[in-house]
Design a protein around this motif. Sequence first.
Motif, short mmCIF file in Angstrom:
data_model
loop_
_atom_site.label_atom_id
_atom_site.label_comp_id
_atom_site.label_asym_id
_atom_site.label_seq_id
_atom_site.Cartn_x
_atom_site.Cartn_y
_atom_site.Cartn_z
N VAL A 95 123.90 64.74 -34.24
CA VAL A 95 122.71 64.15 -33.65
C VAL A 95 122.64 62.67 -33.98
CG1 VAL A 95 120.18 64.13 -33.74
CG2 VAL A 95 121.40 66.30 -33.56
N GLU A 96 122.96 62.31 -35.21
CA GLU A 96 122.96 60.90 -35.62
C GLU A 96 124.00 60.10 -34.83
OE1 GLU A 96 121.13 58.88 -37.65
OE2 GLU A 96 119.77 60.57 -37.73
N GLU A 97 125.17 60.68 -34.66
CA GLU A 97 126.21 59.99 -33.88
C GLU A 97 125.77 59.77 -32.44
OE1 GLU A 97 130.14 61.66 -34.03
OE2 GLU A 97 130.00 61.98 -36.19
N ILE A 98 125.14 60.78 -31.86
CA ILE A 98 124.66 60.66 -30.49
C ILE A 98 123.58 59.58 -30.41
CG2 ILE A 98 123.39 61.86 -28.66
CD1 ILE A 98 124.89 64.41 -29.51
N LYS A 99 122.68 59.55 -31.40
CA LYS A 99 121.65 58.52 -31.42
C LYS A 99 122.28 57.13 -31.51
CE LYS A 99 117.75 61.01 -33.47
NZ LYS A 99 116.88 61.09 -34.66
N GLN A 100 123.27 56.99 -32.38
CA GLN A 100 123.92 55.71 -32.55
C GLN A 100 124.62 55.28 -31.26
OE1 GLN A 100 126.42 56.10 -35.99
NE2 GLN A 100 124.71 56.02 -37.43
N GLN A 101 125.29 56.22 -30.62
CA GLN A 101 125.99 55.91 -29.38
C GLN A 101 125.00 55.53 -28.28
OE1 GLN A 101 128.40 59.33 -28.48
NE2 GLN A 101 129.91 58.85 -30.07
N THR A 102 123.88 56.24 -28.26
CA THR A 102 122.86 55.96 -27.26
C THR A 102 122.26 54.57 -27.51
OG1 THR A 102 122.32 58.30 -27.17
CG2 THR A 102 120.73 56.82 -26.21
N GLU A 103 121.99 54.24 -28.76
CA GLU A 103 121.43 52.95 -29.10
C GLU A 103 122.44 51.84 -28.80
OE1 GLU A 103 120.23 53.19 -33.18
OE2 GLU A 103 118.53 54.47 -32.74
N ALA A 104 123.71 52.09 -29.06
CA ALA A 104 124.75 51.08 -28.82
C ALA A 104 124.96 50.89 -27.32
CB ALA A 104 126.05 51.50 -29.49
N GLY A 105 124.78 51.93 -26.53
CA GLY A 105 124.99 51.87 -25.08
C GLY A 105 123.84 51.22 -24.37
N GLU A 106 122.72 51.07 -24.94
CA GLU A 106 121.56 50.51 -24.25
C GLU A 106 121.67 49.06 -24.19
OE1 GLU A 106 117.93 51.80 -26.06
OE2 GLU A 106 118.27 53.83 -25.52
#
Length: 106
Positions: A95-106
Amino acid sequence: MFGKQLFEEVSAKISETIANSPAKDMEKNVKAMLGSAFNRMDLVTREEFDIQQQVLIKTRTKLVELEERLAKLEAAQEPEQSALEAAEAAAEEAVEEIKQQTEAGE
């Protein structure tokens, strides 16, 4: 056998003599007084005590059995619990990795 018969005869004669004397009334009065005193003292009979003792023994035995059963269940659950905790930790990391990826992709 003769001694037993003699004892029974003497016992019967004494009982008969007491039954026909004022001592019998006194015996009844003493028994009544003692019975009343014992009732006020809240004593239990030997039979009641023995029953409660048997209940206590059964209860202690059951307690020991349940404690052993609980220990076995806890021991069996520990490896499962460790695996569950590891899976939860992995899920949290994902979940943390997905959050980080989502934040980095924005």
